[in-house]
Enzyme design. Structure first.
Site, PDB file in Angstrom:
ATOM      1  N   TRP A 128      69.134 -49.493  48.872  1.00 39.18           N
ATOM      2  CA  TRP A 128      68.059 -49.065  49.227  1.00 39.18           C
ATOM      3  C   TRP A 128      66.773 -49.341  48.396  1.00 39.18           C
ATOM      4  CZ3 TRP A 128      68.136 -46.915  54.303  1.00 39.18           C
ATOM      5  CH2 TRP A 128      66.754 -46.069  54.447  1.00 39.18           C
ATOM      6  N   HIS A 136      79.923 -45.923  50.578  1.00 43.15           N
ATOM      7  CA  HIS A 136      79.978 -44.598  49.976  1.00 43.15           C
ATOM      8  C   HIS A 136      80.067 -43.624  50.928  1.00 43.15           C
ATOM      9  CE1 HIS A 136      75.821 -45.241  50.952  1.00 43.15           C
ATOM     10  NE2 HIS A 136      75.593 -44.040  50.942  1.00 43.15           N
ATOM     11  N   ASP A 168      78.662 -39.664  51.813  1.00 44.31           N
ATOM     12  CA  ASP A 168      77.438 -38.583  51.609  1.00 44.31           C
ATOM     13  C   ASP A 168      78.037 -37.345  51.406  1.00 44.31           C
ATOM     14  OD1 ASP A 168      75.709 -40.629  51.687  1.00 44.31           O
ATOM     15  OD2 ASP A 168      74.289 -39.905  53.456  1.00 44.31           O
ATOM     16  N   HIS A 181      73.418 -33.853  49.626  1.00 42.80           N
ATOM     17  CA  HIS A 181      72.554 -35.147  49.546  1.00 42.80           C
ATOM     18  C   HIS A 181      71.213 -34.575  50.489  1.00 42.80           C
ATOM     19  CE1 HIS A 181      70.967 -39.122  49.551  1.00 42.80           C
ATOM     20  NE2 HIS A 181      71.384 -39.350  50.489  1.00 42.80           N
ATOM     21  N   GLU A 241      78.858 -44.502  54.778  1.00 38.10           N
ATOM     22  CA  GLU A 241      77.702 -45.493  54.877  1.00 38.10           C
ATOM     23  C   GLU A 241      78.354 -46.622  54.166  1.00 38.10           C
ATOM     24  OE1 GLU A 241      74.003 -42.666  55.531  1.00 38.10           O
ATOM     25  OE2 GLU A 241      74.582 -43.088  53.384  1.00 38.10           O
TER      26      GLU A 241
END
Lengths: 213, 243
Positions: free
Chosen positions: A17, A51, A53, A57, A175
């Protein structure tokens, strides 16, 4: 039984990101230096590559990673073909795919066709879950939703409404799933994140299992 | 035991998952020279950011973890990392043996394994073998966890060779290392990893497992990693669970 790895590697080349550093590592011992064994220390974001979340988060007071119900991440799942969708996944796309009644849904989009996870740089134009599609997923009682790029969120949504809707209703988010070589259909999913205490997310190894064809 | 996915789905209905992994916290026991787990805040809604997000630093051998062959094997066909471990070796039947009678300085011998097989049935190729020394009871975050790092028992070289001959997929234990504390030659590590039998260390909850159970331990896909923390789980029939 066939086992398909749907995990993006953790490496210094992992796509991240914007603003996040890629994983870095340093050998604390190495057999080539005469040490008895080889070991690295890694520095990485909790949201690296493939990963999960945690609810915390985005939701203050939400559950941290060690409280994840593993049954959400292990069990029958469906890989849904949404590669034909041009923009973000909409409510009508999910309705047309007939996803109601499946607890664990992995959405395969044009991100997989373009193999975005394998590219070096971050791509802002990735396909994500629109707000209305997120609301639909909650309506039909989806328990676990996986996507094939770094976020369920449309990049341009500065308010992160998709995350708020899904995590707000306690949907587990996977994700960074590598679905490029996976066909649509029914599988058994095992997505096992490392058990980080108090963490907002955790990298995971994710596999799909099905009878050999 | 899990030859087909449909059978696995059927099992999921009347079984439950037992988590065999320690929670990863700061100050958990670690090998003396290894990096400890640390966290740094990247962003937080408490500071006006949209999300909460931490960065991590850790050794590849943090908490419950798997050793890849290259951890000890310097060259040759077994010199490979975490990302190249074949996954069909990590979804398997596990034979769990209780050897809590062994203490400081003791070794699990080949005879222990043969006696276990006589009682419970043969260990088959591609089975995982999980050894319970009872050491997980010593696991604790902070200085109290020092007891975990003292004088743990281990697998003898003969026992490791025996398991290699059996063709097992991996060997797991509830101690810091598959070799006993203080070992300088690490015979079990070399015998196992050299023959591509993987190693899982720092397991917990092995006391809950029946003699045979379905087992999964999936390492992170760390490119060329010498190991990785793993989430290790076992699938146990509802009636067998005593928690």
């Amino acid at each position: 039984m066939e086992i398909i790895d749907i995990t993006a590697p953790v490496s210094p080349r992992s796509v991240m990101w914007p603003g996040q550093d890629a994983p870095s590592h340093e050998f604390t011992s190495h057999t080539d230096r005469g040490d008895p064994n080889t070991v690295s220390r890694w520095a990485l974001s909790a949201h690296t590559g493939t990963h999960v979340d945690a609810r915390m988060h985005f939701i203050p007071g939400g559950w941290p990673m060690e409280e994840l119900d593993l049954a959400r991440c292990v069990g029958p799942c469906r890989v849904v073909d949404l590669t034909h969708v041009d923009g973000h996944v909409g409510r009508a796309d999910l309705e047309a795919a007939g996803v109601a009644g499946t607890a664990r849904l992995l959405l395969k989009t044009r991100n997989s066709e373009q193999r975005l996870l394998e590219r070096d740089g971050f791509e802002e134009g990735y396909a994500a879950i629109s707000l209305e599609a997120a609301e639909y997923l909650v309506e039909i009682g989806a328990e676990t939703v996986g996507v094939d790029y770094l976020s369920v969120e449309p990049f341009e949504d500065g308010e992160f409404r998709t995350h708020h809707v899904l995590l707000g209703e306690d949907v587990v988010l996977l994700e960074g799933l590598a679905l490029a070589d996976v066909g649509p259909g029914e599988y058994v999913l095992a997505c096992l994140p490392i058990k980080l205490a108090g963490s907002d997310g955790a990298p995971a190894r994710a596999i799909l299992m099905r009878d050999s064809q | 035991m899990i030859d087909d996915a449909a059978a696995l789905v059927r099992q999921l209905r009347n079984h439950r998952w037992i988590d065999l992994s320690h929670t990863l916290e700061e100050d958990i026991p670690a090998w003396p020279t290894h990096a400890r787990l640390g966290r740094v805040l990247h962003e937080s809604y408490d500071y006006g950011d949209p999300a909460l997000h931490h960065g991590l630093t850790m050794s590849e051998h943090t908490g419950t973890h798997m050793d890849a062959p290259l951890h000890f094997i310097r060259e040759g066909p077994a010199h490979y990392g975490t990302d190249e471990i074949p996954l069909n070796r990590l979804v398997c039947r596990a034979a769990t043996m209780d050897v809590t009678g062994l203490g400081a300085g003791d070794f699990l011998a080949m005879e222990h394994i043969e006696a276990w097989e006589k009682e419970h049935g043969s260990i088959a190729p591609n089975d995982a073998v999980l050894v319970r020394y009872g050491w997980d009871e010593r696991w604790a975050a902070g200085p109290e966890g020092r007891r975990f790092l003292e004088d743990w028992p281990g697998l003898s070289g003969d026992a490791a060779e025996y398991l290699v001959e059996k063709g097992v997929s991996l060997v797991g234990c509830d101690t810091l290392a598959v070799d006993a504390a203080g070992s300088e030659t690490n015979p079990a590590h070399h015998a196992l990893l050299g023959n591509e039998v993987y190693v899982v260390e720092n397991l917990k909850n092995l006391d809950v497992l029946p003699p045979f159970a379905l087992f999964l331990a999936l390492p992170l896909k760390i490119k060329g990693g010498s190991g990785s923390p793993v989430r290790a789980v076992a699938l146990v029939p509802e009636e067998d669970v005593e928690v």
